[in-house]
Design a protein around this motif. Structure first.
Motif, short mmCIF file in Angstrom:
data_model
loop_
_atom_site.label_atom_id
_atom_site.label_comp_id
_atom_site.label_asym_id
_atom_site.label_seq_id
_atom_site.Cartn_x
_atom_site.Cartn_y
_atom_site.Cartn_z
N THR A 1 3.65 10.36 -11.39
CA THR A 1 4.84 11.02 -11.92
C THR A 1 4.61 12.53 -11.80
OG1 THR A 1 3.99 11.06 -14.19
CG2 THR A 1 5.35 9.17 -13.57
N VAL A 2 5.69 13.25 -11.69
CA VAL A 2 5.62 14.71 -11.63
C VAL A 2 6.89 15.24 -12.32
CG1 VAL A 2 6.73 14.86 -9.34
CG2 VAL A 2 5.24 16.70 -10.13
N PRO A 3 6.75 16.25 -13.18
CA PRO A 3 7.91 16.79 -13.88
C PRO A 3 8.72 17.73 -12.97
CG PRO A 3 5.96 17.98 -14.55
CD PRO A 3 5.50 16.88 -13.62
N ALA A 4 9.26 17.19 -11.90
CA ALA A 4 9.91 18.01 -10.86
C ALA A 4 11.11 18.80 -11.38
CB ALA A 4 10.33 17.12 -9.69
N ASN B 1 0.83 -1.20 0.00
CA ASN B 1 0.00 0.00 0.00
C ASN B 1 0.87 1.26 0.00
OD1 ASN B 1 0.96 -0.24 2.61
ND2 ASN B 1 -0.93 0.46 3.56
N GLY B 2 2.13 1.10 -0.43
CA GLY B 2 3.08 2.20 -0.44
C GLY B 2 2.82 3.20 -1.56
N TYR B 3 3.64 4.23 -1.56
CA TYR B 3 3.52 5.32 -2.53
C TYR B 3 4.79 5.38 -3.37
CZ TYR B 3 -0.27 7.00 0.42
OH TYR B 3 -1.43 7.11 1.13
N ILE B 4 4.61 5.70 -4.65
CA ILE B 4 5.73 5.91 -5.56
C ILE B 4 5.54 7.26 -6.22
CG2 ILE B 4 6.95 5.13 -7.61
CD1 ILE B 4 5.85 2.29 -6.99
N LEU B 5 6.52 8.13 -6.07
CA LEU B 5 6.52 9.42 -6.74
C LEU B 5 7.77 9.45 -7.61
CD1 LEU B 5 5.18 12.21 -7.10
CD2 LEU B 5 6.70 13.03 -5.28
N LEU B 6 7.57 9.65 -8.90
CA LEU B 6 8.66 9.58 -9.87
C LEU B 6 8.84 10.90 -10.58
CD1 LEU B 6 10.70 7.99 -11.63
CD2 LEU B 6 8.75 7.26 -13.02
N ASN B 7 10.04 11.43 -10.57
CA ASN B 7 10.39 12.65 -11.28
C ASN B 7 10.51 12.32 -12.76
OD1 ASN B 7 11.46 15.06 -12.20
ND2 ASN B 7 13.49 14.72 -11.32
N SER B 8 9.45 12.61 -13.51
CA SER B 8 9.46 12.32 -14.94
C SER B 8 8.34 13.07 -15.64
CB SER B 8 9.28 10.82 -15.18
OG SER B 8 9.30 10.53 -16.56
N THR B 9 8.59 13.42 -16.90
CA THR B 9 7.55 13.99 -17.74
C THR B 9 6.75 12.87 -18.41
OG1 THR B 9 9.06 14.11 -19.61
CG2 THR B 9 8.87 16.08 -18.24
N SER C 1 4.71 9.12 -18.44
CA SER C 1 3.79 8.35 -17.58
C SER C 1 4.41 7.00 -17.25
CB SER C 1 2.46 8.15 -18.29
OG SER C 1 2.62 7.23 -19.38
N PHE C 2 3.84 6.32 -16.28
CA PHE C 2 4.30 4.98 -15.95
C PHE C 2 4.09 4.05 -17.15
CE2 PHE C 2 3.79 6.52 -11.57
CZ PHE C 2 4.99 6.09 -11.03
N HIS C 3 3.02 4.27 -17.90
CA HIS C 3 2.78 3.48 -19.10
C HIS C 3 3.91 3.67 -20.11
CE1 HIS C 3 0.73 1.50 -22.39
NE2 HIS C 3 0.92 2.60 -23.12
N GLU C 4 4.27 4.91 -20.35
CA GLU C 4 5.36 5.22 -21.30
C GLU C 4 6.69 4.63 -20.84
OE1 GLU C 4 4.12 9.48 -23.22
OE2 GLU C 4 4.66 9.46 -21.09
N LEU C 5 6.83 4.46 -19.54
CA LEU C 5 8.06 3.90 -18.98
C LEU C 5 8.02 2.38 -18.87
CD1 LEU C 5 8.53 6.60 -16.23
CD2 LEU C 5 10.01 6.27 -18.22
N GLY C 6 6.93 1.78 -19.31
CA GLY C 6 6.79 0.33 -19.26
C GLY C 6 6.51 -0.22 -17.88
N LEU C 7 5.93 0.59 -17.01
CA LEU C 7 5.67 0.18 -15.63
C LEU C 7 4.20 0.10 -15.28
CD1 LEU C 7 8.41 2.35 -13.91
CD2 LEU C 7 8.45 -0.12 -14.22
N ASP C 8 3.32 0.20 -16.28
CA ASP C 8 1.90 0.23 -15.96
C ASP C 8 1.41 -1.04 -15.29
OD1 ASP C 8 2.47 -0.83 -18.47
OD2 ASP C 8 0.61 -0.16 -19.38
N GLU C 9 1.89 -2.20 -15.69
CA GLU C 9 1.49 -3.44 -15.04
C GLU C 9 1.98 -3.49 -13.59
OE1 GLU C 9 2.10 -7.16 -17.04
OE2 GLU C 9 1.59 -6.26 -18.99
N PHE C 10 3.17 -3.00 -13.36
CA PHE C 10 3.73 -2.99 -12.00
C PHE C 10 2.90 -2.11 -11.07
CE2 PHE C 10 6.43 -0.87 -8.86
CZ PHE C 10 6.82 -1.97 -8.10
#
Length: 129
Positions: free
Chosen positions: A56-59, A26-34, A36-45
């Motif tokens: 994701t956030v474009p930090a 039930n954790g949280y993942i915040l990723l510095n990226s423009t 999406s998780f889908h574009e990064l190949g992580l949507d299933e994960f």
């Protein structure tokens, strides 16, 4: 060893290191990226996590826009406040103001607020109504 949240500042590490080892279900993942998780190949994960727990956030881009340098730390703190609701954006702003001179603090607070808004706007209404 078993984090409740992971903030990934450098997305190039995604496919080189197991960044998610030990993360609570039930954790949280915040990723510095423009991207999406889908574009990064992580949507299933990320489907394994509760809705709204992975964003994701474009930090770096927000930091460039507000601070003038690609230093995403303040923006990531703003995004973390939005995704977890464990702290308020006002608390993030106050901590930044306590740490930095006014001009630098104002720029970092602007980046943190922009990231907060970006994450909140991407979340389903039901989660932050």
């Amino acid at each position: 060893m078993q984090p409740d949240a992971i903030i990934i500042q450098d997305p190039t590490l995604l496919h080189h290191v197991d960044l998610f080892d030990g993360l609570a279900s039930n954790g949280y993942i915040l990723l510095n990226s423009t991207r999406s998780f889908h574009e990064l190949g992580l949507d299933e994960f990320i489907e394994k996590f509760p809705e709204g727990h992975c964003r994701t956030v474009p930090a770096s881009e927000l930091a460039m826009e507000h601070v003038g340098r690609p230093l995403p730390n303040a923006a990531l703190l703003g995004g973390f406040a939005a995704i977890t609701e464990l702290l308020k954006i006002e608390s993030v702003a106050s901590a930044i103001r306590d740490r930095f001179p006014a001009k630098i603090a104002d720029a970092n607070i602007a980046a943190a607020r922009a990231a907060y808004d970006s994450v909140r706007n991407a979340m389903p209404e039901v989660l932050h109504a």
